[in-house]
Scaffold this active site. Structure first.
Site, PDB file in Angstrom:
ATOM      1  N   GLY A  11      40.719  40.222  31.369  1.00  0.00           N
ATOM      2  CA  GLY A  11      41.159  41.623  31.416  1.00  0.00           C
ATOM      3  C   GLY A  11      40.120  42.585  31.963  1.00  0.00           C
ATOM      4  CB  SER A  12      37.016  42.291  33.968  1.00  0.00           C
ATOM      5  OG  SER A  12      37.414  41.670  35.158  1.00  0.00           O
ATOM      6  CG  ASN A  13      40.902  43.407  38.058  1.00  0.00           C
ATOM      7  OD1 ASN A  13      40.534  44.226  38.896  1.00  0.00           O
ATOM      8  ND2 ASN A  13      40.727  42.102  38.194  1.00  0.00           N
ATOM      9  CG  ASN A 106      49.574  40.102  42.001  1.00  0.00           C
ATOM     10  OD1 ASN A 106      49.067  40.029  40.874  1.00  0.00           O
ATOM     11  ND2 ASN A 106      49.465  39.126  42.884  1.00  0.00           N
ATOM     12  CG  HIS A 108      45.615  36.904  46.103  1.00  0.00           C
ATOM     13  ND1 HIS A 108      46.059  35.839  45.353  1.00  0.00           N
ATOM     14  CD2 HIS A 108      44.936  36.372  47.153  1.00  0.00           C
ATOM     15  CE1 HIS A 108      45.672  34.705  45.928  1.00  0.00           C
ATOM     16  NE2 HIS A 108      44.987  35.001  47.012  1.00  0.00           N
ATOM     17  CG  ASP A 149      49.665  35.222  45.967  1.00  0.00           C
ATOM     18  OD1 ASP A 149      49.657  36.040  45.029  1.00  0.00           O
ATOM     19  OD2 ASP A 149      49.149  34.087  45.894  1.00  0.00           O
TER      20      ASP A 149
HETATM   21  C1  GAR Z   1      41.037  38.475  39.124  1.00  0.00           C
HETATM   22  O1  GAR Z   1      40.103  37.992  40.041  1.00  0.00           O
HETATM   23  C2  GAR Z   1      42.398  38.568  39.778  1.00  0.00           C
HETATM   24  O2  GAR Z   1      42.383  38.916  41.119  1.00  0.00           O
HETATM   25  C3  GAR Z   1      42.884  37.155  39.638  1.00  0.00           C
HETATM   26  O3  GAR Z   1      42.468  36.761  38.359  1.00  0.00           O
HETATM   27  C4  GAR Z   1      41.275  37.464  37.997  1.00  0.00           C
HETATM   28  C5  GAR Z   1      41.490  38.116  36.664  1.00  0.00           C
HETATM   29  O4  GAR Z   1      40.315  38.654  36.143  1.00  0.00           O
HETATM   30  N1  GAR Z   1      44.311  37.092  39.798  1.00  0.00           N
HETATM   31  C6  GAR Z   1      44.933  36.090  40.398  1.00  0.00           C
HETATM   32  O5  GAR Z   1      44.370  35.117  40.829  1.00  0.00           O
HETATM   33  C7  GAR Z   1      46.436  36.250  40.466  1.00  0.00           C
HETATM   34  N2  GAR Z   1      46.968  35.443  41.513  1.00  0.00           N
HETATM   35  P1  GAR Z   1      40.364  39.660  34.916  1.00  0.00           P
HETATM   36  O6  GAR Z   1      41.254  39.043  33.830  1.00  0.00           O
HETATM   37  O7  GAR Z   1      38.949  39.757  34.466  1.00  0.00           O
HETATM   38  O8  GAR Z   1      40.907  40.962  35.389  1.00  0.00           O
END
Ligand code: GAR
Length: 205
Positions: A11-13, A106, A108, A149
């Site tokens: 969940g850093s995003n 989304n 990617h 995607d």
């Molecule tokens: C991120 O790098 C995001 O782009 C990727 O998962 C990670 C989640 O990090 N998403 C995908 O690959 C979706 N196809 P987070 O949980 O720390 O935000």
């Protein structure tokens, strides 16, 4: 604009979006966090920011239909207008994708259409980029449609691949670009600053 953030992992995003709200840069309401996995690190972040969490996964239901109904009920209950997938590793069911046409974002961790599609997520993307020998990678924010995607691209940023990179090192560099940029796309879409012309998303981001 009332947003639901969907997450599966750390969940850093999601945190980066919360931080931008806190800083006064992002002007959408994050009304609920939806996770498909109760262990998601995103849950603790939501609790800390007093954001309600919905844990909804197909395995909780006897049929796919019941799962979809439940997900739709939750979205309705929170008055969700925009879905923001932030590291959500499950594909959204088609009825939800159709109900939220052009209202699902989304992110990617690569430059689509390269290194995307079914099975291409998280660390696998970075490994594929390195195995191919690509010299740049990056991030893509796009609207979600029926295919993996695939929907119209809202924003892309390039990130260099460096000699000696490992999937972990590249992932960390790409993640930094995600944190710095996802909110810009959410803000632009959430405030109606973009429009879709065919496959092109135009407007001020
Ligand atoms: C991120 O790098 C995001 O782009 C990727 O998962 C990670 C989640 O990090 N998403 C995908 O690959 C979706 N196809 P987070 O949980 O720390 O935000």
């Amino acid at each position: 604009m009332r947003c639901a953030v969907f997450a599966s992992g750390g969940g850093s995003n999601f945190q980066a979006l919360l931080d931008r709200k806190e800083a006064g840069d992002l002007h959408v309401d994050i009304t609920v966090l939806v996770v498909n996995n109760s262990g998601a690190g995103a849950v603790a972040r939501a609790k800390k920011s007093s954001i309600p969490v919905v844990h909804c996964a197909p395995s909780h239901f006897q049929t796919e239909k019941r799962y979809i109904e439940s997900l739709q009920q939750h979205l309705q209950q929170y008055g969700v207008e925009l879905i923001v997938c932030a590291g959500y590793m499950k594909r959204l069911p088609p009825p939800v994708v159709h109900a939220f046409r052009n209202r699902i974002l989304n992110i990617h961790p690569g430059l689509l259409p390269a290194f995307g599609g079914k099975g291409m997520y998280g660390e696998r993307v970075h490994r594929a980029v390195l195995d191919y020998g690509a010299k740049i990678s990056g991030i893509t924010v796009h609207f979600a449609d029926d295919e993996y995607d695939h929907g119209p691209i809202v924003l892309q940023k390039a990130v260099p691949v460096r000699d000696g990179d490992t999937p972990e090192k590249l992932a960390a560099r790409v993640l930094k670009a995600e944190h710095a940029n996802y909110w810009r796309a959410v803000e632009a879409v959430g405030n109606g600053r973009v429009r879709i012309e065919g496959r092109r998303v135009v407007g001020r981001i």
